[in-house]
Design a protein around this motif. Structure first.
Motif, PDB file in Angstrom:
ATOM      1  N   GLY A  78     -59.120  54.331 -43.126  1.00  0.00           N
ATOM      2  CA  GLY A  78     -58.759  54.915 -44.171  1.00  0.00           C
ATOM      3  C   GLY A  78     -57.273  54.757 -44.378  1.00  0.00           C
ATOM      4  N   VAL A  79     -56.690  55.457 -45.200  1.00  0.00           N
ATOM      5  CA  VAL A  79     -55.137  55.530 -45.794  1.00  0.00           C
ATOM      6  C   VAL A  79     -54.712  56.952 -45.834  1.00  0.00           C
ATOM      7  CG1 VAL A  79     -53.646  54.704 -47.347  1.00  0.00           C
ATOM      8  CG2 VAL A  79     -55.593  53.406 -47.056  1.00  0.00           C
ATOM      9  N   GLN A  80     -53.406  57.116 -45.203  1.00  0.00           N
ATOM     10  CA  GLN A  80     -52.822  58.568 -45.489  1.00  0.00           C
ATOM     11  C   GLN A  80     -51.411  58.355 -46.258  1.00  0.00           C
ATOM     12  OE1 GLN A  80     -52.635  61.383 -41.964  1.00  0.00           O
ATOM     13  NE2 GLN A  80     -50.580  61.207 -42.274  1.00  0.00           N
ATOM     14  N   ARG A  81     -51.104  59.259 -47.266  1.00  0.00           N
ATOM     15  CA  ARG A  81     -49.869  59.212 -47.596  1.00  0.00           C
ATOM     16  C   ARG A  81     -49.380  60.668 -47.887  1.00  0.00           C
ATOM     17  NH1 ARG A  81     -52.976  56.940 -51.936  1.00  0.00           N
ATOM     18  NH2 ARG A  81     -52.340  58.705 -53.450  1.00  0.00           N
ATOM     19  N   ILE A  82     -48.020  60.442 -47.808  1.00  0.00           N
ATOM     20  CA  ILE A  82     -47.325  61.905 -47.820  1.00  0.00           C
ATOM     21  C   ILE A  82     -46.263  61.929 -48.701  1.00  0.00           C
ATOM     22  CG2 ILE A  82     -45.664  63.335 -46.568  1.00  0.00           C
ATOM     23  CD1 ILE A  82     -46.688  62.323 -43.982  1.00  0.00           C
ATOM     24  N   GLU A  83     -46.501  62.378 -49.772  1.00  0.00           N
ATOM     25  CA  GLU A  83     -45.804  62.599 -51.336  1.00  0.00           C
ATOM     26  C   GLU A  83     -44.882  63.732 -51.317  1.00  0.00           C
ATOM     27  OE1 GLU A  83     -48.828  62.018 -53.980  1.00  0.00           O
ATOM     28  OE2 GLU A  83     -49.449  59.968 -53.408  1.00  0.00           O
ATOM     29  N   ARG A  84     -43.873  63.390 -52.303  1.00  0.00           N
ATOM     30  CA  ARG A  84     -43.229  64.713 -52.650  1.00  0.00           C
ATOM     31  C   ARG A  84     -43.240  64.600 -54.340  1.00  0.00           C
ATOM     32  NH1 ARG A  84     -37.131  63.015 -51.016  1.00  0.00           N
ATOM     33  NH2 ARG A  84     -37.898  61.218 -51.940  1.00  0.00           N
ATOM     34  N   PRO A  85     -44.078  65.366 -54.672  1.00  0.00           N
ATOM     35  CA  PRO A  85     -44.269  65.802 -56.211  1.00  0.00           C
ATOM     36  C   PRO A  85     -43.086  66.283 -56.963  1.00  0.00           C
ATOM     37  CG  PRO A  85     -45.996  67.130 -54.602  1.00  0.00           C
ATOM     38  CD  PRO A  85     -44.749  66.508 -53.852  1.00  0.00           C
ATOM     39  N   GLY A  86     -43.173  66.054 -57.953  1.00  0.00           N
ATOM     40  CA  GLY A  86     -41.824  66.353 -58.891  1.00  0.00           C
ATOM     41  C   GLY A  86     -41.876  67.957 -59.113  1.00  0.00           C
ATOM     42  N   SER A  87     -42.981  68.507 -58.854  1.00  0.00           N
ATOM     43  CA  SER A  87     -42.768  69.875 -59.167  1.00  0.00           C
ATOM     44  C   SER A  87     -42.380  70.958 -57.885  1.00  0.00           C
ATOM     45  CB  SER A  87     -44.548  70.572 -59.559  1.00  0.00           C
ATOM     46  OG  SER A  87     -45.175  70.149 -58.388  1.00  0.00           O
ATOM     47  N   GLY A  88     -42.308  69.803 -56.772  1.00  0.00           N
ATOM     48  CA  GLY A  88     -41.613  70.612 -55.494  1.00  0.00           C
ATOM     49  C   GLY A  88     -42.914  70.668 -54.498  1.00  0.00           C
ATOM     50  N   GLY A  89     -42.696  71.087 -53.325  1.00  0.00           N
ATOM     51  CA  GLY A  89     -43.437  71.167 -52.506  1.00  0.00           C
ATOM     52  C   GLY A  89     -43.982  69.947 -51.503  1.00  0.00           C
ATOM     53  N   ALA A  90     -45.012  69.659 -51.034  1.00  0.00           N
ATOM     54  CA  ALA A  90     -45.219  68.637 -50.585  1.00  0.00           C
ATOM     55  C   ALA A  90     -46.979  68.337 -50.875  1.00  0.00           C
ATOM     56  CB  ALA A  90     -45.140  68.411 -48.925  1.00  0.00           C
ATOM     57  N   ARG A  91     -47.321  67.020 -50.769  1.00  0.00           N
ATOM     58  CA  ARG A  91     -48.641  66.704 -50.846  1.00  0.00           C
ATOM     59  C   ARG A  91     -48.850  65.640 -49.888  1.00  0.00           C
ATOM     60  NH1 ARG A  91     -49.633  65.649 -56.698  1.00  0.00           N
ATOM     61  NH2 ARG A  91     -48.409  63.804 -56.272  1.00  0.00           N
ATOM     62  N   ILE A  92     -50.172  65.492 -48.996  1.00  0.00           N
ATOM     63  CA  ILE A  92     -50.855  64.816 -48.332  1.00  0.00           C
ATOM     64  C   ILE A  92     -51.887  64.507 -48.752  1.00  0.00           C
ATOM     65  CG2 ILE A  92     -51.748  64.339 -46.134  1.00  0.00           C
ATOM     66  CD1 ILE A  92     -49.808  66.373 -45.092  1.00  0.00           C
ATOM     67  N   VAL A  93     -52.329  63.162 -49.054  1.00  0.00           N
ATOM     68  CA  VAL A  93     -53.469  62.440 -49.806  1.00  0.00           C
ATOM     69  C   VAL A  93     -53.964  61.626 -48.525  1.00  0.00           C
ATOM     70  CG1 VAL A  93     -54.431  61.032 -51.427  1.00  0.00           C
ATOM     71  CG2 VAL A  93     -52.338  62.675 -52.026  1.00  0.00           C
ATOM     72  N   VAL A  94     -55.363  61.737 -48.211  1.00  0.00           N
ATOM     73  CA  VAL A  94     -56.165  60.898 -47.368  1.00  0.00           C
ATOM     74  C   VAL A  94     -57.163  60.442 -48.011  1.00  0.00           C
ATOM     75  CG1 VAL A  94     -57.296  61.084 -45.127  1.00  0.00           C
ATOM     76  CG2 VAL A  94     -55.032  62.248 -45.332  1.00  0.00           C
ATOM     77  N   SER A  95     -57.421  59.197 -47.779  1.00  0.00           N
ATOM     78  CA  SER A  95     -58.775  58.665 -48.239  1.00  0.00           C
ATOM     79  C   SER A  95     -59.553  57.912 -47.018  1.00  0.00           C
ATOM     80  CB  SER A  95     -58.558  57.556 -49.364  1.00  0.00           C
ATOM     81  OG  SER A  95     -57.562  57.764 -50.526  1.00  0.00           O
ATOM     82  N   LEU A  96     -60.579  58.478 -46.964  1.00  0.00           N
ATOM     83  CA  LEU A  96     -61.820  58.004 -45.897  1.00  0.00           C
ATOM     84  C   LEU A  96     -62.839  57.242 -46.536  1.00  0.00           C
ATOM     85  CD1 LEU A  96     -61.658  61.049 -43.534  1.00  0.00           C
ATOM     86  CD2 LEU A  96     -60.373  59.317 -43.151  1.00  0.00           C
ATOM     87  N   PRO A  97     -63.032  56.087 -45.983  1.00  0.00           N
ATOM     88  CA  PRO A  97     -64.194  55.085 -46.366  1.00  0.00           C
ATOM     89  C   PRO A  97     -65.534  55.953 -46.040  1.00  0.00           C
ATOM     90  CG  PRO A  97     -62.986  54.046 -44.824  1.00  0.00           C
ATOM     91  CD  PRO A  97     -62.295  55.319 -44.999  1.00  0.00           C
ATOM     92  N   LEU A  98     -66.416  55.911 -47.064  1.00  0.00           N
ATOM     93  CA  LEU A  98     -67.676  56.640 -46.703  1.00  0.00           C
ATOM     94  C   LEU A  98     -68.620  55.414 -46.150  1.00  0.00           C
ATOM     95  CD1 LEU A  98     -68.318  58.328 -50.183  1.00  0.00           C
ATOM     96  CD2 LEU A  98     -67.470  59.131 -47.886  1.00  0.00           C
ATOM     97  N   GLN A  99     -69.160  55.538 -44.957  1.00  0.00           N
ATOM     98  CA  GLN A  99     -70.116  54.767 -44.234  1.00  0.00           C
ATOM     99  C   GLN A  99     -71.416  54.614 -45.277  1.00  0.00           C
ATOM    100  OE1 GLN A  99     -69.437  53.160 -41.602  1.00  0.00           O
ATOM    101  NE2 GLN A  99     -67.295  54.482 -41.318  1.00  0.00           N
ATOM    102  N   ASP A 100     -71.662  52.959 -45.282  1.00  0.00           N
ATOM    103  CA  ASP A 100     -72.877  52.807 -45.844  1.00  0.00           C
ATOM    104  C   ASP A 100     -74.228  53.307 -45.301  1.00  0.00           C
ATOM    105  OD1 ASP A 100     -74.797  51.420 -47.596  1.00  0.00           O
ATOM    106  OD2 ASP A 100     -74.142  49.407 -47.179  1.00  0.00           O
ATOM    107  N   ASP A 101     -75.108  53.562 -45.978  1.00  0.00           N
ATOM    108  CA  ASP A 101     -76.303  54.217 -45.585  1.00  0.00           C
ATOM    109  C   ASP A 101     -77.289  53.244 -44.979  1.00  0.00           C
ATOM    110  OD1 ASP A 101     -75.681  56.585 -46.521  1.00  0.00           O
ATOM    111  OD2 ASP A 101     -76.845  56.438 -48.551  1.00  0.00           O
ATOM    112  N   GLY A 102     -76.957  51.993 -45.276  1.00  0.00           N
ATOM    113  CA  GLY A 102     -77.653  50.988 -44.588  1.00  0.00           C
ATOM    114  C   GLY A 102     -77.176  50.645 -43.332  1.00  0.00           C
ATOM    115  N   GLU A 103     -76.091  50.984 -42.821  1.00  0.00           N
ATOM    116  CA  GLU A 103     -75.402  50.670 -41.644  1.00  0.00           C
ATOM    117  C   GLU A 103     -76.122  51.356 -40.391  1.00  0.00           C
ATOM    118  OE1 GLU A 103     -71.089  50.724 -41.915  1.00  0.00           O
ATOM    119  OE2 GLU A 103     -71.048  49.286 -43.371  1.00  0.00           O
TER     120      GLU A 103
END
Length: 460
Positions: free
Chosen positions: A435-460
């Motif tokens: 997966g991928v993890q990003r730490i961002e600074r939104p223009g509206s203030g505060g903090a934002r962490i966005v994490v994307s985890l790949p979904l496993q294939d059902d056939g695996e």
């Protein structure tokens, strides 16, 4: 030539080209040798015939022509590329005289004469003066003089060309050896990288291609050194986190479990002493039983909390969504000052155990950072399936993603922000699943962490 080195292959290629050039030149000369010899022989034969006929025509018929004929015969002996035989009027030439002429020149190999295809030509001129036949002049074109010159030229050409080819090939091989010397340094550098050595750097020398390869290898070495250093630092930090967790668990066991166990043991000893009396005090027995029950309940609560820290409570039985709701409910009791919201846009029951556990830990660590560092009074966690991944961020054939967004309205992230142990550990967990993890600074203030985890294939 599969097993030959590049230097050997280039040497063979240049040698074959030079050898083919030499053989082509010799073949061209050999191809033109036959017509050249035949043209030369025919021209000489025609010229001698004209001279002899003109001389015979000018002999006086009323005088004895013998002295003039002898002078003619003597002058014909000096002719080049031709032989002259003087026969009597009724004399026939010997049977082997033509073969003697053919083999008179030993400098030309027999195979070369046969290959060129030049053979002597004979022209007979009768000498008739005043109606009387004095002799027969046999004019014989001898191609072996011309063949000798051609053979000598070809031998010299072959010798000089072969010498030049060997000298040129030697110079080329020396230049190749010097030019391909950086290959040894590249091979040594790659072997050192394969062996796991640090600080591998190559000198930027040789041709521009070798300089580019050396620069790329140096960049690779620097990147590997940096990754090794980061891994060492991460391992040290993970060990510190592990030791800190162990100390915290040990402290909880010492501070909370110790008194409870001591209370249970002391009450148990008092209970044994009390029941040894003939008529024990029932009220005191009830009091001791209540004390033991309270201590046991405290131990149970302690162990439940420890197990929850080590393994999320209800994750396997209830699923990710219900386990997160239970976690948020506990946070609502312990941190009422922060308005936390959990938004689940899709059904998460299809997630595999590994992905669900990673998502739980990501949310747990992200919200914990909100409590500890952000100073926020509002936070939101969103979980959703990202079925249309951004092609700029993911590969075109990447599987669907579980997208986790954690945001707050706190103080935000400074420009000199350095991730702590929790975020580093979270990032390693995400990367381990691809997966991928990003730490961002939104223009509206505060903090934002966005994490994307790949979904496993059902056939695996």
């Amino acid at each position: 030539m599969r097993g030959f080195s590049l230097k050997a292959r280039l040497g063979w290629l240049i040698g074959v080209v030079l050898g083919a050039t030499l053989l082509s030149n010799l073949a061209i000369q050999l191809f033109h040798a036959g017509p050249r010899v035949r043209a030369e022989a025919g021209s000489n034969l025609r010229l001698m015939r004209e001279v002899v006929l003109a001389t015979i025509a000018n002999l006086p018929e009323n005088e004895d022509p013998t002295p003039a004929l002898q002078r003619l015969y003597a002058s014909l002996d000096n002719l080049r590329h031709a032989d002259v035989e003087i026969l009597a009027a009724n004399e026939t030439p010997p049977a082997d005289w033509l073969e003697k002429i053919r083999h008179s020149d030993r400098d030309v190999p027999e195979w070369f004469a046969k290959l060129v295809g030049a053979s002597p030509k004979v022209m007979t001129i009768p000498v008739i003066v005043g109606g009387r036949a004095y002799s027969n002049i046999l004019l014989i074109s001898n191609p072996f003089d011309e063949l000798g010159e051609i053979w000598s030229d070809m031998v010299w050409l072959a010798a000089i060309s072969l010498t030049v080819m060997l000298v040129f090939l030697t110079i080329v091989l020396l230049c190749l050896r010097q030019s391909l010397a950086p290959f040894d340094a590249l091979k040594s550098g790659l072997a050192q990288l394969e062996a796991g050595k640090s600080g591998v750097r190559l000198p930027l020398s040789g041709a521009s291609e070798f300089r580019s390869i050396a620069a790329a290898l140096n960049s690779l070495g620097a990147t590997l050194d940096r990754i090794k250093q980061e891994n060492r630092e991460l391992v040290d930090k993970l060990i510190q986190v592990q030791e800190g967790e162990r100390k915290e668990i040990a402290r909880d066991l010492h501070d909370e479990a110790g008194p409870c166990l001591f209370s249970i043991r002391a009450t148990s000893a008092a209970l044994q002493e009390l029941v040894s009396h003939p008529s024990p005090d029932i009220g005191r027995l009830r009091q001791m039983s209540a004390t033991i029950d309270k201590a046991s309940e405290s131990l149970q609560s302690l162990f439940r909390g420890l197990l929850g820290r080590l393994r999320p409570k209800g994750l396997e039985e209830l699923g990710l969504e219900l386990a997160l709701k239970a976690l948020f409910a506990s946070w609502a009791l312990t941190h009422p000052e922060v308005d936390l919201r959990l938004v689940v846009r899709h059904d998460l029951s299809s997630l595999d155990e590994e992905t669900a556990l990673a998502a739980y830990r990501v949310v747990q660590e992200g919200v914990t950072n909100i409590f500890r560092h952000s100073g926020a009074n509002r936070g939101e966690v969103t979980l959703e399936f990202d079925l249309d991944a951004d092609p700029q961020e993911h590969d075109a054939e990447a599987p669907p993603q579980l997208k986790i967004t954690i945001k707050d309205n706190g103080v935000g992230i400074s420009e000199r922000f350095a991730p702590g142990l929790g975020l580093l550990g979270m990032n390693e967990r995400v990367r381990a699943l691809g997966g991928v993890q990003r730490i961002e600074r939104p223009g509206s203030g505060g903090a934002r962490i966005v994490v994307s985890l790949p979904l496993q294939d059902d056939g695996e």
